[in-house]
Design a protein around this motif. Structure first.
Motif, PDB file in Angstrom:
ATOM      1  N   LYS A 105       0.160   3.817   0.418  1.00  0.00           N
ATOM      2  CA  LYS A 105       0.040   5.250   1.863  1.00  0.00           C
ATOM      3  C   LYS A 105       0.531   5.050   3.160  1.00  0.00           C
ATOM      4  O   LYS A 105       0.451   6.119   3.653  1.00  0.00           O
ATOM      5  N   CYS A 106      -0.069   3.791   3.384  1.00  0.00           N
ATOM      6  CA  CYS A 106       0.057   3.059   4.801  1.00  0.00           C
ATOM      7  C   CYS A 106       1.255   2.225   5.076  1.00  0.00           C
ATOM      8  O   CYS A 106       2.099   1.852   6.493  1.00  0.00           O
ATOM      9  N   CYS A 154       1.502  -0.811  -0.158  1.00  0.00           N
ATOM     10  CA  CYS A 154       0.108   0.312  -0.352  1.00  0.00           C
ATOM     11  C   CYS A 154       0.927   1.229  -0.291  1.00  0.00           C
ATOM     12  O   CYS A 154       1.682   1.166   0.964  1.00  0.00           O
ATOM     13  N   GLU A 186      -6.776   2.085  -0.428  1.00  0.00           N
ATOM     14  CA  GLU A 186      -5.502   3.036  -1.174  1.00  0.00           C
ATOM     15  C   GLU A 186      -5.787   0.912  -2.400  1.00  0.00           C
ATOM     16  O   GLU A 186      -5.637   0.163  -1.516  1.00  0.00           O
ATOM     17  N   ASP A 241      -7.190   0.719   4.539  1.00  0.00           N
ATOM     18  CA  ASP A 241      -7.412   2.141   3.409  1.00  0.00           C
ATOM     19  C   ASP A 241      -8.200   1.966   2.926  1.00  0.00           C
ATOM     20  O   ASP A 241      -8.496   3.893   2.109  1.00  0.00           O
ATOM     21  N   ILE A 301      -6.430  -3.748  -3.420  1.00  0.00           N
ATOM     22  CA  ILE A 301      -7.386  -2.577  -2.773  1.00  0.00           C
ATOM     23  C   ILE A 301      -6.607  -3.671  -0.921  1.00  0.00           C
ATOM     24  O   ILE A 301      -6.757  -4.578  -0.230  1.00  0.00           O
ATOM     25  N   CYS A 302      -5.785  -2.167  -0.068  1.00  0.00           N
ATOM     26  CA  CYS A 302      -5.605  -2.276   0.861  1.00  0.00           C
ATOM     27  C   CYS A 302      -6.633  -2.662   1.415  1.00  0.00           C
ATOM     28  O   CYS A 302      -7.467  -1.819   1.792  1.00  0.00           O
TER      29      CYS A 302
END
Length: 217
Positions: A132-133, A130, A155, A153, A149-150
């Protein structure tokens, strides 16, 4: 206990390193972290390394070795350490051996995680992360609840450039030419522990713990 961790890309060294460090209460020294720390703190060694990196050059062995030597003489390493990502070559291993003899604190073990090459490629190419995280997944072994897809979150997951099949095969070729000879080096030194990495991470960790406690060498 002083340990170096060996194994090809995708063998699970990062996961196992953390567990070994916690189990035996020794610092986990990653060369990547070591570079980042010295660059961030702008140490004399960090500045030298940055000059090579800024010029697009490889940091020479002697500077990498100096960074490691500077780290393993710190107070938190007085009872041992786990080196992850160093040594990468026989020349680096020889230098580490000479330094340990100089300071009177010899290496105890070289733990080598063995995994068939076909499985290594599958493990690495299937990784997704991911952006983002930073959460990690695998399309086969640890898929997200929703494909691509995470879970955390939402993403869209990505495949890192280093994890493409072409890059992975190049990394494995470099490993075989430069790092694989370390296995023979430590075998000759009677320090080598071979671990079957074609198991679950928990089983691999259990085998490593048993071996380091003297139950299987």
């Amino acid at each position: 206990m002083r340990v170096v961790l060996l194994g090809p890309p995708g063998a699970g060294k990062g996961t196992q390193a953390k567990g070994i460090a916690e189990k035996f209460n020794i610092p986990h020294i990653s060369t990547g972290d070591l570079f980042r720390e010295n660059l961030k703190n702008e140490t004399p060694l960090g500045k030298k390394a940055k000059a090579y990196m800024d010029a697009g050059k490889l940091v020479p062995d002697e500077l990498v070795i100096a960074l490691v030597e500077d780290r393993i003489i710190r107070e938190d390493c007085k009872d041992g350490y786990l080196l992850d990502g160093f040594p990468r070559t026989v020349a680096q291993a020889s230098a580490l051996c000479a330094f340990n003899e100089k300071i009177g604190k010899l290496l105890d073990y070289a733990v080598n995680i063995e995994v068939p090459e076909g499985l290594l490629v599958e493990r690495i190419v299937g990784r997704r992360v991911c952006p983002k995280c930073g959460s990690s997944y695998h399309v086969t072994f640890n898929p997200p609840k929703v494909d691509g897809i995470c879970d955390i979150d939402g993403e869209a997951l990505i495949q890192r450039a280093d994890d493409s099949e072409e890059t992975v095969k190049t990394r494995l070729a470099v490993y075989h030419s430069e790092s694989a000879p370390l296995v023979d080096f430590y075998h000759f030194k009677d320090k080598l522990i071979n671990i079957d990495g074609n198991q679950s991470p928990r089983a691999v960790a259990a085998d490593i713990e048993t071996a380091l406690k003297g139950g299987n060498q």
